[in-house]
Design a protein around this motif. Structure first.
Motif, PDB file in Angstrom:
ATOM      1  N   MET A 158       0.801  -1.222   0.000  1.00  0.00           N
ATOM      2  CA  MET A 158       0.000   0.000   0.000  1.00  0.00           C
ATOM      3  C   MET A 158       0.834   1.272   0.000  1.00  0.00           C
ATOM      4  SD  MET A 158      -3.044  -1.020   2.630  1.00  0.00           S
ATOM      5  CE  MET A 158      -4.086   0.369   2.212  1.00  0.00           C
ATOM      6  N   ASN A 159       1.788   1.344   0.927  1.00  0.00           N
ATOM      7  CA  ASN A 159       2.560   2.566   1.095  1.00  0.00           C
ATOM      8  C   ASN A 159       3.926   2.208   1.680  1.00  0.00           C
ATOM      9  OD1 ASN A 159       3.434   5.159   1.504  1.00  0.00           O
ATOM     10  ND2 ASN A 159       1.860   5.703   2.977  1.00  0.00           N
ATOM     11  N   PRO A 160       5.001   2.375   0.921  1.00  0.00           N
ATOM     12  CA  PRO A 160       6.315   1.981   1.431  1.00  0.00           C
ATOM     13  C   PRO A 160       6.613   2.632   2.786  1.00  0.00           C
ATOM     14  CG  PRO A 160       6.472   2.764  -0.832  1.00  0.00           C
ATOM     15  CD  PRO A 160       5.080   3.039  -0.375  1.00  0.00           C
ATOM     16  N   GLY A 161       7.002   1.807   3.729  1.00  0.00           N
ATOM     17  CA  GLY A 161       7.333   2.299   5.056  1.00  0.00           C
ATOM     18  C   GLY A 161       6.184   2.246   6.046  1.00  0.00           C
ATOM     19  N   LYS A 162       4.958   2.031   5.558  1.00  0.00           N
ATOM     20  CA  LYS A 162       3.805   1.926   6.464  1.00  0.00           C
ATOM     21  C   LYS A 162       4.118   0.885   7.527  1.00  0.00           C
ATOM     22  CE  LYS A 162      -0.870   0.019   6.499  1.00  0.00           C
ATOM     23  NZ  LYS A 162      -2.004   0.899   6.607  1.00  0.00           N
ATOM     24  N   VAL A 163       3.799   1.194   8.772  1.00  0.00           N
ATOM     25  CA  VAL A 163       3.998   0.248   9.861  1.00  0.00           C
ATOM     26  C   VAL A 163       2.677  -0.478  10.085  1.00  0.00           C
ATOM     27  CG1 VAL A 163       4.589  -0.030  12.299  1.00  0.00           C
ATOM     28  CG2 VAL A 163       5.816   1.638  10.894  1.00  0.00           C
ATOM     29  N   TRP A 164       2.658  -1.766   9.737  1.00  0.00           N
ATOM     30  CA  TRP A 164       1.458  -2.582   9.874  1.00  0.00           C
ATOM     31  C   TRP A 164       1.233  -3.000  11.318  1.00  0.00           C
ATOM     32  CZ3 TRP A 164      -1.973  -3.437   6.001  1.00  0.00           C
ATOM     33  CH2 TRP A 164      -1.550  -3.300   4.674  1.00  0.00           C
ATOM     34  N   ALA A 165       2.296  -3.275  12.063  1.00  0.00           N
ATOM     35  CA  ALA A 165       2.140  -3.797  13.418  1.00  0.00           C
ATOM     36  C   ALA A 165       3.370  -3.499  14.258  1.00  0.00           C
ATOM     37  CB  ALA A 165       1.900  -5.305  13.370  1.00  0.00           C
ATOM     38  N   LEU A 166       3.148  -3.442  15.564  1.00  0.00           N
ATOM     39  CA  LEU A 166       4.196  -3.319  16.573  1.00  0.00           C
ATOM     40  C   LEU A 166       4.086  -4.531  17.478  1.00  0.00           C
ATOM     41  CD1 LEU A 166       3.467   0.348  17.693  1.00  0.00           C
ATOM     42  CD2 LEU A 166       5.189  -0.377  16.056  1.00  0.00           C
ATOM     43  N   PHE A 167       5.213  -4.995  17.994  1.00  0.00           N
ATOM     44  CA  PHE A 167       5.206  -6.165  18.858  1.00  0.00           C
ATOM     45  C   PHE A 167       6.372  -6.089  19.824  1.00  0.00           C
ATOM     46  CE2 PHE A 167       6.657 -10.534  19.704  1.00  0.00           C
ATOM     47  CZ  PHE A 167       5.527 -11.037  20.315  1.00  0.00           C
ATOM     48  N   GLU A 168       6.143  -6.446  21.088  1.00  0.00           N
ATOM     49  CA  GLU A 168       7.237  -6.560  22.054  1.00  0.00           C
ATOM     50  C   GLU A 168       7.421  -8.027  22.399  1.00  0.00           C
ATOM     51  OE1 GLU A 168       8.832  -4.876  26.346  1.00  0.00           O
ATOM     52  OE2 GLU A 168       6.729  -4.564  25.808  1.00  0.00           O
ATOM     53  N   ASP A 169       8.635  -8.544  22.226  1.00  0.00           N
ATOM     54  CA  ASP A 169       8.888  -9.958  22.507  1.00  0.00           C
ATOM     55  C   ASP A 169       9.200 -10.166  23.984  1.00  0.00           C
ATOM     56  OD1 ASP A 169      11.660  -9.474  22.939  1.00  0.00           O
ATOM     57  OD2 ASP A 169      12.207 -10.104  20.916  1.00  0.00           O
ATOM     58  N   SER A 170       9.406 -11.408  24.375  1.00  0.00           N
ATOM     59  CA  SER A 170       9.625 -11.761  25.777  1.00  0.00           C
ATOM     60  C   SER A 170      10.948 -11.229  26.329  1.00  0.00           C
ATOM     61  CB  SER A 170       9.570 -13.279  25.951  1.00  0.00           C
ATOM     62  OG  SER A 170      10.589 -13.899  25.170  1.00  0.00           O
ATOM     63  N   LYS A 171      11.847 -10.801  25.462  1.00  0.00           N
ATOM     64  CA  LYS A 171      13.131 -10.253  25.909  1.00  0.00           C
ATOM     65  C   LYS A 171      13.109  -8.724  25.970  1.00  0.00           C
ATOM     66  CE  LYS A 171      15.961 -14.087  24.367  1.00  0.00           C
ATOM     67  NZ  LYS A 171      15.099 -15.007  23.660  1.00  0.00           N
ATOM     68  N   GLY A 172      11.942  -8.126  25.637  1.00  0.00           N
ATOM     69  CA  GLY A 172      11.816  -6.674  25.676  1.00  0.00           C
ATOM     70  C   GLY A 172      12.198  -5.979  24.390  1.00  0.00           C
ATOM     71  N   ASN A 173      12.509  -6.729  23.345  1.00  0.00           N
ATOM     72  CA  ASN A 173      12.799  -6.114  22.047  1.00  0.00           C
ATOM     73  C   ASN A 173      11.502  -5.634  21.421  1.00  0.00           C
ATOM     74  OD1 ASN A 173      15.659  -6.855  21.913  1.00  0.00           O
ATOM     75  ND2 ASN A 173      14.898  -8.943  21.696  1.00  0.00           N
ATOM     76  N   LEU A 174      11.551  -4.497  20.741  1.00  0.00           N
ATOM     77  CA  LEU A 174      10.411  -4.002  19.983  1.00  0.00           C
ATOM     78  C   LEU A 174      10.587  -4.390  18.522  1.00  0.00           C
ATOM     79  CD1 LEU A 174      10.018  -0.411  21.465  1.00  0.00           C
ATOM     80  CD2 LEU A 174       8.756  -2.487  22.056  1.00  0.00           C
TER      81      LEU A 174
END
Length: 188
Positions: free
Chosen positions: A27-43
């Motif tokens: 749709m749009n280059p660079g669009k952020v579809w989702a955010l997620f934080e893993d069990s180690k605290g990484n985004l």
């Protein structure tokens, strides 16, 4: 883009761009579809045309098709109980490319001798060259996958269980799950 809220205001949180040999997007280059934080605290950031990137609080690490993703258009990210990171990706419209699907990343692969860090699932209908907008980890640790025009899968750590029954079989060709959530009593 991404914004960070702190001290009662939003400020832009710039994501660097990886080098992509053959750019494509949905749709749009660079669009952020989702955010997620893993069990180690990484985004983690799922991006249209730029794959996915991990932010560990200090630096960014990019993952693209060249690394093992099914597409550079990542729409969803989830983590299983073993610490594997799952990526649901979608096809490209600009230019049209029949890609997408599901890939699983093993962060501990650097300890393995084969060096393989990503696993794809070409033998599972709908998990390759298809749109996968949503992945979800339920309380039991199962990964749920919505495969467009196919149905849903539940992965229990060993096997995929396929679900394609609906009260509207006339709409199956349009079937597409774009979100999962587990209610307090366990209903999905």
């Amino acid at each position: 883009g991404v914004f960070r809220f702190a001290a009662d205001r939003f400020t832009a949180f710039e994501l660097p761009l990886p080098v992509i040999d053959s750019p494509s997007y949905k749709m749009n280059p660079g669009k952020v579809w989702a955010l997620f934080e893993d069990s180690k605290g990484n985004l983690w950031f799922a991006r249209d045309g730029y794959g996915a990137c991990k932010y560990d609080g200090q630096a960014f690490t990019h993952f693209t098709k060249k690394d093992g993703l099914c597409s550079n258009n990542v729409a969803s990210i989830a983590e299983d109980p073993q610490g594997h990171i799952w990526f649901g990706s979608i096809t490209s419209d600009f230019p049209p490319i029949n890609e997408g699907g599901v890939a699983r990343y093993d962060p501990s692969a650097s300890l393995r001798t084969d060096g393989e860090t990503f696993t794809q699932f070409p033998d599972v209908k709908g998990l390759t060259a298809n749109d996968v907008y949503n992945l979800y980890t339920d309380r039991a640790g199962h990964i749920w996958i919505g495969a467009v025009r196919v149905g849903a899968y539940r992965y229990d750590g060993k096997d995929f269980t396929f679900f394609d029954k609906t009260d509207r079989p006339d709409l199956t060709k349009y079937f597409g799950i774009q979100a999962f959530v587990e209610a307090h009593q366990g209903t999905l």
